[in-house]
Design an enzyme around this catalytic site. Sequence first.
Site, mmCIF file in Angstrom:
data_model
loop_
_atom_site.group_PDB
_atom_site.id
_atom_site.type_symbol
_atom_site.label_atom_id
_atom_site.label_comp_id
_atom_site.label_asym_id
_atom_site.label_seq_id
_atom_site.Cartn_x
_atom_site.Cartn_y
_atom_site.Cartn_z
ATOM 1 N N ASP A 1 0.527 -1.140 0.076
ATOM 2 C CA ASP A 1 0.024 0.125 0.144
ATOM 3 C C ASP A 1 1.090 1.191 0.094
ATOM 4 O O ASP A 1 0.327 2.386 0.030
ATOM 5 C CB ASP A 1 -1.022 -0.172 1.359
ATOM 6 N N ASP B 1 -6.930 -4.226 -5.275
ATOM 7 C CA ASP B 1 -6.595 -3.006 -4.781
ATOM 8 C C ASP B 1 -5.288 -2.521 -5.179
ATOM 9 O O ASP B 1 -4.844 -1.252 -5.262
ATOM 10 C CB ASP B 1 -6.633 -2.864 -3.103
HETATM 11 N N1 GLY Z 1 -7.219 -1.486 0.277
HETATM 12 C C1 GLY Z 1 -8.109 -1.913 1.250
HETATM 13 C C2 GLY Z 1 -9.602 -1.535 1.030
HETATM 14 O O1 GLY Z 1 -10.034 -1.103 0.062
HETATM 15 O O2 GLY Z 1 -10.282 -1.534 2.039
#
Ligand code: GLY
Length: 406
Positions: free
Chosen positions: A122, A183
């Site tokens: 992330d 994601d």
């Molecule tokens: N990347 C985690 C979410 O979208 O909750």
Amino acid sequence: MQQIFILKKVRILMVSLFLSVFASNADAHKSMDKIIDEAFKNARSQYAGLTDEMISTPGFLPHSILPDGSLHRVIPSSWVSGFFPGTLWYIYEYTGDKAIRKDAEKFTSYLKTQKNNRKTHDIGFMLFCSYGNKWRLCEKDKETEDVLLSGAKALCTRFNPHVGCTQSWDTGKRGWSFPVIIDNMMNLELLMWAYKISGDPVFKNVAVRHADTTLKNHFREDNSSYHVVSYNPETGVVEKKQTHQGYNDGSAWARGQAWGLYGYTMMYRETGDKSYLEMARKIASFIIHHKNMPKDKIPYWDFDAPNIPHAYRDVSAGAVICSALIELSNYVKTDEAGEYLAVAETQLRALASPAYTAKPGTNKHFILKHSVGYLPGNREIDVPLSYADYYYLEAMLRFRNKVFKK
Ligand code: GLY
């Protein structure tokens, strides 16, 4: 003679029809202009309150509201840490307010410690929303460049050439040897930035292979996507296709569809590869024409949630979809662009309304209500989320730039 007269009449009728449509569009645009202006005025005052709240906990960043009603604060290694400074950057971009710029700089600097964090995929969300916006809006300083390039290098250490992806979570849970979540498409923007700045093809190669592998394995026949695909890290063979945050393994988790739409639109912008554009268009079509998409175009948290129409909405998914559709409208023919912009406008009008925008001074100073973070984990249900605010303001800016700043 009679015919010429009729033709003239028809022409006059058509011109007046065109003018009335044009006039009503112009009015609609004028009021969207107002809606955007009011949204930023409100954002500015809400985020002033939120910034004040954060003075007591230096080093922390706001994320949501906890079940006990208190402000949910996170440390810089949280995946959501970049959204608060990012939102401040967007408010600064719109208002030009120097005091907000100072706050944006301060909260951005909290993330500097993350530049060599190799434990998270992330890092793109974290650094690109904070330092990335600083880079875009301010003078190009060496420190910002170093943080972003270091972050991109850290992300590349998670790339596995057998799989062709960067790994999402470092976890053996549920037997996932090498989980990749949809994601993760969002983190490729940082890599493409690093490629452009450094000229080092490694960044682009990693991003492109990740996008290609995801395109091959994450999507179903109907162009919805799985949340998690887990691979064998030695052979690259797909082992599992499941969900973590969605309703079930076969369901279309709304935010996952949103990340995919945004990610492939962005990768088309960055590479010009038509397969990414096609993927983005297919995802857009899945979302827009879904039988469970509500009239106001703010999706339920999962398109297959069992209790629709009583299921929770996910405003964060709506905001991400909205921002992505506005960008995607730049890359398609007029009719399709019109459809995307019409959906985006419906979403923005809905989000700016009292149905989703909190009353000033409430909602712990977040802008939007009614997002869902992780329903199966019984966490963050029907709450404000920092990333909903971030993509909402991004969408407002994109709409303004597209419609009013030609
Ligand atoms: N990347 C985690 C979410 O979208 O909750």
